[in-house]
Design a protein around this motif. Structure first.
Motif, mmCIF file in Angstrom:
data_model
loop_
_atom_site.group_PDB
_atom_site.id
_atom_site.type_symbol
_atom_site.label_atom_id
_atom_site.label_comp_id
_atom_site.label_asym_id
_atom_site.label_seq_id
_atom_site.Cartn_x
_atom_site.Cartn_y
_atom_site.Cartn_z
ATOM 1 N N LYS A 39 50.903 33.692 42.005
ATOM 2 C CA LYS A 39 50.440 32.320 42.187
ATOM 3 C C LYS A 39 49.796 31.764 40.919
ATOM 4 C CE LYS A 39 49.808 28.656 44.700
ATOM 5 N NZ LYS A 39 50.983 27.848 45.136
ATOM 6 N N ILE A 40 49.028 32.588 40.211
ATOM 7 C CA ILE A 40 48.314 32.077 39.026
ATOM 8 C C ILE A 40 48.921 32.589 37.718
ATOM 9 C CG2 ILE A 40 46.144 31.725 40.238
ATOM 10 C CD1 ILE A 40 45.151 34.363 39.197
ATOM 11 N N GLY A 41 50.079 33.277 37.816
ATOM 12 C CA GLY A 41 50.827 33.640 36.614
ATOM 13 C C GLY A 41 50.247 34.786 35.810
ATOM 14 N N LEU A 42 49.700 35.807 36.460
ATOM 15 C CA LEU A 42 49.171 36.982 35.760
ATOM 16 C C LEU A 42 50.162 38.121 35.824
ATOM 17 C CD1 LEU A 42 45.426 37.000 36.878
ATOM 18 C CD2 LEU A 42 46.418 36.054 34.801
ATOM 19 N N THR A 43 49.984 39.113 34.941
ATOM 20 C CA THR A 43 50.873 40.266 34.868
ATOM 21 C C THR A 43 50.074 41.540 35.153
ATOM 22 O OG1 THR A 43 50.483 40.575 32.498
ATOM 23 C CG2 THR A 43 52.276 39.101 33.136
ATOM 24 N N VAL A 44 50.777 42.659 35.087
ATOM 25 C CA VAL A 44 50.149 43.959 35.325
ATOM 26 C C VAL A 44 49.046 44.232 34.305
ATOM 27 C CG1 VAL A 44 50.582 46.455 35.422
ATOM 28 C CG2 VAL A 44 52.246 44.855 36.377
ATOM 29 N N ASP A 45 49.194 43.688 33.083
ATOM 30 C CA ASP A 45 48.203 43.927 32.034
ATOM 31 C C ASP A 45 46.829 43.358 32.371
ATOM 32 O OD1 ASP A 45 50.167 45.170 30.570
ATOM 33 O OD2 ASP A 45 50.710 43.364 29.445
ATOM 34 N N HIS A 46 46.755 42.492 33.362
ATOM 35 C CA HIS A 46 45.485 41.858 33.706
ATOM 36 C C HIS A 46 44.760 42.583 34.843
ATOM 37 C CE1 HIS A 46 47.537 38.675 31.477
ATOM 38 N NE2 HIS A 46 46.360 38.140 31.265
ATOM 39 N N GLY A 77 33.702 36.537 28.699
ATOM 40 C CA GLY A 77 33.932 35.163 29.150
ATOM 41 C C GLY A 77 35.100 35.030 30.104
ATOM 42 N N ASN A 78 35.729 36.127 30.482
ATOM 43 C CA ASN A 78 36.856 36.069 31.413
ATOM 44 C C ASN A 78 36.356 35.939 32.854
ATOM 45 O OD1 ASN A 78 38.708 36.397 29.295
ATOM 46 N ND2 ASN A 78 38.495 38.621 29.377
ATOM 47 N N ILE A 79 37.278 35.616 33.749
ATOM 48 C CA ILE A 79 36.962 35.428 35.169
ATOM 49 C C ILE A 79 37.544 36.608 35.946
ATOM 50 C CG2 ILE A 79 37.239 33.893 37.163
ATOM 51 C CD1 ILE A 79 37.910 31.706 34.899
ATOM 52 N N TYR A 80 36.714 37.195 36.805
ATOM 53 C CA TYR A 80 37.156 38.356 37.591
ATOM 54 C C TYR A 80 37.500 37.906 39.005
ATOM 55 C CZ TYR A 80 37.028 42.759 40.131
ATOM 56 O OH TYR A 80 37.352 43.831 40.940
ATOM 57 N N ILE A 81 38.690 38.284 39.465
ATOM 58 C CA ILE A 81 39.178 37.934 40.804
ATOM 59 C C ILE A 81 39.182 39.198 41.651
ATOM 60 C CG2 ILE A 81 41.090 36.949 42.118
ATOM 61 C CD1 ILE A 81 41.985 35.578 39.488
ATOM 62 N N HIS A 82 38.440 39.155 42.761
ATOM 63 C CA HIS A 82 38.297 40.335 43.615
ATOM 64 C C HIS A 82 38.740 40.019 45.038
ATOM 65 C CE1 HIS A 82 36.646 43.985 45.361
ATOM 66 N NE2 HIS A 82 36.029 43.228 46.271
ATOM 67 N N LEU A 83 39.550 40.918 45.600
ATOM 68 C CA LEU A 83 40.003 40.807 46.984
ATOM 69 C C LEU A 83 39.543 42.049 47.731
ATOM 70 C CD1 LEU A 83 41.738 39.266 49.118
ATOM 71 C CD2 LEU A 83 43.683 40.669 48.352
ATOM 72 N N ASP A 84 38.790 41.874 48.822
ATOM 73 C CA ASP A 84 38.288 43.021 49.584
ATOM 74 C C ASP A 84 39.445 43.884 50.065
ATOM 75 O OD1 ASP A 84 35.731 42.225 49.212
ATOM 76 O OD2 ASP A 84 35.488 41.298 51.189
ATOM 77 N N GLY A 85 39.289 45.205 49.872
ATOM 78 C CA GLY A 85 40.302 46.151 50.326
ATOM 79 C C GLY A 85 41.401 46.423 49.322
ATOM 80 N N ALA A 86 41.474 45.664 48.228
ATOM 81 C CA ALA A 86 42.524 45.878 47.230
ATOM 82 C C ALA A 86 42.172 47.056 46.317
ATOM 83 C CB ALA A 86 42.721 44.619 46.396
ATOM 84 N N LEU A 116 41.591 41.569 39.216
ATOM 85 C CA LEU A 116 42.301 40.873 38.141
ATOM 86 C C LEU A 116 41.296 40.137 37.266
ATOM 87 C CD1 LEU A 116 45.159 39.223 40.251
ATOM 88 C CD2 LEU A 116 45.416 41.209 38.749
ATOM 89 N N PHE A 117 41.638 40.002 36.003
ATOM 90 C CA PHE A 117 40.842 39.121 35.151
ATOM 91 C C PHE A 117 41.730 37.983 34.658
ATOM 92 C CE2 PHE A 117 42.687 41.706 31.752
ATOM 93 C CZ PHE A 117 42.859 40.798 30.723
ATOM 94 N N PHE A 118 41.157 36.799 34.643
ATOM 95 C CA PHE A 118 41.877 35.625 34.143
ATOM 96 C C PHE A 118 41.258 35.231 32.804
ATOM 97 C CE2 PHE A 118 43.231 31.268 33.717
ATOM 98 C CZ PHE A 118 44.503 31.274 34.269
ATOM 99 N N PRO A 119 42.079 35.133 31.744
ATOM 100 C CA PRO A 119 41.526 34.833 30.408
ATOM 101 C C PRO A 119 40.811 33.494 30.388
ATOM 102 C CG PRO A 119 43.804 35.587 30.249
ATOM 103 C CD PRO A 119 43.528 35.333 31.703
ATOM 104 N N SER A 120 39.615 33.504 29.830
ATOM 105 C CA SER A 120 38.827 32.271 29.712
ATOM 106 C C SER A 120 37.734 32.513 28.696
ATOM 107 C CB SER A 120 38.222 31.890 31.066
ATOM 108 O OG SER A 120 37.264 30.855 30.916
#
Length: 482
Positions: free
Chosen positions: A65-72, A87-96, A100-104
């Motif tokens: 959905k947000i265009g990230l790859t395995v490297d993230h 300065g990156n953004i960390y995306i967390h999903l419970d149970g995963a 993921l980190f999104f460059p910023s």
């Protein structure tokens, strides 16, 4: 999330958490308000993530959905904290199984400005800034070649900082690269704030005052050094690059010399070399002659000196040390004060104090002239660290001149030359191409030969590829009508 990360969160006041899926809170964004780019979060990430089905959403769905790859993907807490601090953004999903980190990067960077310390009339007018990525892009603008290699390293146990190692593949000697790489990797320190501090950790002789690695704020000088076979080091947060290996003679060379014709560049280099000798030896010669060697002074000048010193209560040695100390005090005060006030202190202070000291009979007019010439000469050095070393070394040589006259100066200079012979830069002799003598490299030393003589790269860097261009073809200048 594990407890250690929660502990870090609890003591990080600028960390913000965004719950994307309302009350359930399975999907969260973590970011530092002081570091992350707010527009990326509220204009891109949140609108796109809110379109997902939170009942069945998985991490691969988020990646697509947000265009990230395995490297993230991030799999441990240390990686999460590291990316948040960048300065990156960390995306967390419970149970995963991973996040993921999104460059910023929302930090404010200084605009590229002209150099302040290495000013040139000719040539490019841009300088490095505190962003490593920006500095790397400035170098790549000059060297658009796949042979430019960049290695990323991280040093610092408490506060890690990114270091970049640059060299030309197939040109730079691999021993120089390996030496510098090993010294950086083996550092065990809390952190390194600036590349000038890093140079002190990795230089060959830590007790020497002379710079064994060159610090420069100019991208064009860095690019020229890389093309010659030097290795460059960039540090995140530092507005300078470090170049090595370096020789003593190179410290007399300014970047602008390459932009002038060879005759003008040679004259300027000779002038700087003479100025360094003035800065180091002019005051010691005054002390030695007045203390031990009156017979070398012409009779007319001797009378003038006697009249000038008739009211001075101090011997030449103490007189010289007092005046040199006052000059250094004025220089330091001018450097530490705000720019406009510092300039006023330097000019007005020098004139007023100098005139008052002479009228009070604490020193002679002749010494005022000599000390002023010595101070002026020390400013002619293109390398600030070299000028500072010369100013410090002047004091022990003055002391030796006052104790033993000309013999003391000879002893001091002998110790200085011996010390220079023992210094190395990344294992390379410091006094090349004079010692060991390399005739081919003398064309770009104190005197610069015409540019068509520079077909070979300097051998002092031991380059893998010796040839820059064919001198014979470079001299072919045919008229367009022929």
């Amino acid at each position: 999330m594990r407890q250690t990360f929660q502990q870090w969160v609890s003591r990080t006041g600028d960390l913000k958490v965004e719950h994307i899926d309302g009350e359930k809170g399975r999907l969260r964004l973590y970011y530092l308000v002081s570091m992350a780019e707010q527009k990326v979060i509220y204009q891109h990430l949140i609108p796109n993530l809110q379109q997902l089905d939170f009942e069945t959403v998985t991490m691969p769905d988020i990646e697509r959905k947000i265009g990230l790859t395995v490297d993230h993907r991030l799999t441990n807490q240390d990686q999460v904290i590291e990316h948040l601090l960048l300065g990156n953004i960390y995306i967390h999903l419970d149970g995963a199984a991973y996040g993921l980190f999104f460059p910023s990067d929302g930090t404010q960077n200084r605009q590229i400005t002209p150099p302040k310390n290495e000013t040139n009339i000719l040539g490019p007018q841009n300088a490095f800034v505190e962003s490593l990525e920006t500095n790397l892009s400035l170098i790549r603008k000059y060297i658009k070649s796949p042979r430019l290699s960049y290695e990323r390293m991280v040093i610092g146990e408490t506060a890690p900082v990114e270091v970049g190692l640059l060299y030309m593949e197939g040109i730079t000697n691999v021993d120089n690269v390996q030496t510098l790489r090993q010294r950086i990797q083996e550092l065990k320190v809390d952190s390194v704030i600036d590349v000038s501090i890093l140079s002190q950790y990795i230089k060959d002789n830590e007790f020497s005052m002379f710079p064994q690695l060159v610090l420069t704020e100019r991208p064009d000088r860095t690019a020229a050094g890389l093309l010659q076979g030097q290795v460059a080091v960039l540090l995140q947060g530092s507005p300078k690059a470090m170049l090595g290996p370096v020789t003593f003679i190179q410290l007399f060379q300014a970047t602008e010399d390459s932009y002038f014709r060879w005759s003008i560049a040679s004259f300027l280099r000779l002038l700087r070399t003479l100025a360094i000798f003035f800065a180091l030896l002019l005051t010691p010669f005054y002390v030695a002659i007045l203390t031990f060697h009156y017979e070398v002074i012409p009779a007319d000048l001797l009378i003038s000196l006697a009249q000038s010193r008739s009211r001075v209560p101090f011997p030449p040695l103490m007189e010289a040390i007092i005046m040199e100390g006052i000059i250094e005090l004025l220089r330091e005060a001018g450097a530490r004060l705000p720019t406009k006030i510092g300039q006023t202190i330097g000019i007005v202070g020098g004139i007023v104090i100098g005139q008052a000291i002479v009228q009070a009979g604490f020193t002679s007019n002749i010494l005022i002239i000599i000390v002023a010439l010595g101070a002026l000469s020390s400013f002619s050095s293109p390398n600030y660290s070299l000028g500072a070393a010369i100013r410090v070394l002047r004091f022990p040589i003055i002391l030796m001149a006052g104790l033993w006259g000309g013999l003391g100066i000879a002893i001091g200079v002998s110790f200085l030359v011996t010390h220079l012979l023992r210094i190395t830069s990344l294992g390379r002799p410091y006094l090349q191409p004079v010692y060991p003598l390399r005739i081919t490299d003398l064309k770009d030393s104190i005197i610069r030969a015409p540019i068509t003589f520079f077909g070979l790269r300097p051998q002092l860097f031991r380059p893998t590829d010796d040839f820059r261009f064919d001198p014979a073809k470079a001299r072919q200048m045919e008229d367009i009508d022929e």
